[in-house]
Scaffold this motif. Sequence first.
Motif, mmCIF file in Angstrom:
data_model
loop_
_atom_site.group_PDB
_atom_site.id
_atom_site.type_symbol
_atom_site.label_atom_id
_atom_site.label_comp_id
_atom_site.label_asym_id
_atom_site.label_seq_id
_atom_site.Cartn_x
_atom_site.Cartn_y
_atom_site.Cartn_z
ATOM 1 N N GLU A 35 0.819 -1.221 0.000
ATOM 2 C CA GLU A 35 0.000 0.000 0.000
ATOM 3 C C GLU A 35 0.850 1.267 0.000
ATOM 4 O O GLU A 35 0.324 2.363 0.227
ATOM 5 C CB GLU A 35 -0.922 -0.014 1.218
ATOM 6 C CG GLU A 35 -1.989 -1.092 1.123
ATOM 7 C CD GLU A 35 -2.757 -1.213 2.421
ATOM 8 O OE1 GLU A 35 -3.586 -0.342 2.701
ATOM 9 O OE2 GLU A 35 -2.503 -2.191 3.164
ATOM 10 N N PRO A 37 2.942 3.381 -2.443
ATOM 11 C CA PRO A 37 3.270 3.496 -3.873
ATOM 12 C C PRO A 37 4.740 3.827 -4.142
ATOM 13 O O PRO A 37 5.302 3.352 -5.133
ATOM 14 C CB PRO A 37 2.373 4.649 -4.357
ATOM 15 C CG PRO A 37 1.288 4.761 -3.341
ATOM 16 C CD PRO A 37 1.863 4.295 -2.033
ATOM 17 N N TRP A 68 -8.619 -7.474 -1.185
ATOM 18 C CA TRP A 68 -7.821 -7.340 -2.413
ATOM 19 C C TRP A 68 -8.519 -7.867 -3.660
ATOM 20 O O TRP A 68 -8.186 -7.482 -4.777
ATOM 21 C CB TRP A 68 -6.491 -8.106 -2.247
ATOM 22 C CG TRP A 68 -5.646 -7.563 -1.138
ATOM 23 C CD1 TRP A 68 -5.704 -7.901 0.186
ATOM 24 C CD2 TRP A 68 -4.652 -6.555 -1.244
ATOM 25 N NE1 TRP A 68 -4.796 -7.173 0.911
ATOM 26 C CE2 TRP A 68 -4.128 -6.344 0.054
ATOM 27 C CE3 TRP A 68 -4.128 -5.810 -2.314
ATOM 28 C CZ2 TRP A 68 -3.123 -5.413 0.320
ATOM 29 C CZ3 TRP A 68 -3.111 -4.883 -2.063
ATOM 30 C CH2 TRP A 68 -2.624 -4.697 -0.761
ATOM 31 N N LEU A 97 -7.973 -2.722 -2.367
ATOM 32 C CA LEU A 97 -6.600 -2.261 -2.198
ATOM 33 C C LEU A 97 -5.707 -2.524 -3.412
ATOM 34 O O LEU A 97 -4.578 -2.051 -3.455
ATOM 35 C CB LEU A 97 -5.991 -2.949 -0.971
ATOM 36 C CG LEU A 97 -6.649 -2.602 0.376
ATOM 37 C CD1 LEU A 97 -6.060 -3.467 1.496
ATOM 38 C CD2 LEU A 97 -6.437 -1.126 0.694
ATOM 39 N N SER A 99 -4.134 -1.740 -6.332
ATOM 40 C CA SER A 99 -3.899 -0.565 -7.181
ATOM 41 C C SER A 99 -3.407 -0.987 -8.564
ATOM 42 O O SER A 99 -2.919 -2.109 -8.747
ATOM 43 C CB SER A 99 -2.834 0.328 -6.535
ATOM 44 O OG SER A 99 -1.600 -0.370 -6.503
ATOM 45 N N GLU A 100 -3.497 -0.068 -9.511
ATOM 46 C CA GLU A 100 -3.028 -0.351 -10.880
ATOM 47 C C GLU A 100 -1.534 -0.634 -10.906
ATOM 48 O O GLU A 100 -1.033 -1.367 -11.749
ATOM 49 C CB GLU A 100 -3.310 0.847 -11.794
ATOM 50 C CG GLU A 100 -4.764 0.976 -12.137
ATOM 51 C CD GLU A 100 -4.972 1.640 -13.488
ATOM 52 O OE1 GLU A 100 -3.978 2.067 -14.113
ATOM 53 O OE2 GLU A 100 -6.134 1.725 -13.900
ATOM 54 N N GLN A 101 -0.830 -0.012 -9.967
ATOM 55 C CA GLN A 101 0.613 -0.228 -9.873
ATOM 56 C C GLN A 101 0.919 -1.702 -9.581
ATOM 57 O O GLN A 101 1.897 -2.261 -10.079
ATOM 58 C CB GLN A 101 1.118 0.641 -8.720
ATOM 59 C CG GLN A 101 2.605 0.797 -8.625
ATOM 60 C CD GLN A 101 2.967 1.511 -7.334
ATOM 61 O OE1 GLN A 101 2.221 1.470 -6.349
ATOM 62 N NE2 GLN A 101 4.119 2.158 -7.344
#
Length: 330
Positions: A35, A37, A68, A97, A99-101
Amino acid sequence: MHPTTSAQEAADALAAGHLVALPTETVYGLGANAEDPLAVARIFTVKGRPIDHPLIVHLAGIDAVPAWAKDVRNYAVDLMHAFWPGPMTLVLPASGLASEQLTGGQPSIGLRISRSRDFQAVMSAFTAQTHTAAGIAAPSANRFGKVSPTTAQHVLDELGDFMAENDLVFDAGPCAVGVESTIIDCTGDAPVILRSGAITRQDIETVTQLRTGTQSSVRASGTLDVHYAPQASVHIINESELAQVPAGSGFLALAKVPTPDGCLRILAPETTEAFAHGLYASLREVDARGLNAIYIVTPPASGIGIAINDRVDRAAAATSAASEGQRQGE
Ligand code: TXA
Ligand code: MG
């Protein structure tokens, strides 16, 4: 960057935004708070990995999955209960949770619960100071396209120059399994194996009572043709070709296969499991000894032998690509 054997120190470093290379039962992972980035971005830099390649998020327990992933199929739940904690990654529809990353921009997230006691110790210290569903994003702790590390020293050798002063490597000795987790796409009606590992097709079909599919819409970089490559050229031969192996080459085969004249035996594993355990260390060893080539007689393609054959095929693909003058910068 320095080594540690303290789970608390490792968890503190993760919570503070540093990278920690962590042992799992498969290979060492390069971990970051999933979480955070900025920390996750550093994984890509340190590995030299393209940013659209998704990361596996490691969790403390099945209870954390709903934070998730969503719309989890019943067969995926069966797989979780059968093989977690263990060498299995499930690709599930992403939610919350994720994320695109972490997902590489795809609508799915890879989740895993490791059975390594050391990993679990770090995970529980980390969730204690964050929250129970917290995740550790961790790809294998090698430069992109190279051989995965199965000891802390491999990580130091390969990533030492790229990690920062406050990053850590948790040293828990050699990994038990030695090849990466089985990755299973669970986004469709039936499970699809994206990468072979210790959990086999038969294991999956027995538990789910489903035939595994062959079509998947997700991308997985461990399935690139050229991957897992040492500097030395990698050649696959069978037992009838031993006389053709050039003297001075490295040689890897099950113990029952004799060493060709003039070759350096890197390892003589008694079992297929021992072959998997020592495979990546052997590929590193040929480079450390400055040998130009390694010749490998792979074990039969059953059980973990399927994963061994898969990884050696990809390592050898780098050699073929190089001999065609088109070695990729993988
Ligand atoms: O055994 C393992 O799985 C190790 C340990 C550290 O957990 N990890 C590992 O991670 O091998 P990595 O990143 O080196 O390989 C994971 C593979 C990559 O090919 C990635 O593209 C694929 O899994 N992957 C991860 N998340 C995915 C997703 N959401 N969809 C499709 N593929 C995914
Ligand atoms: Mg990898």
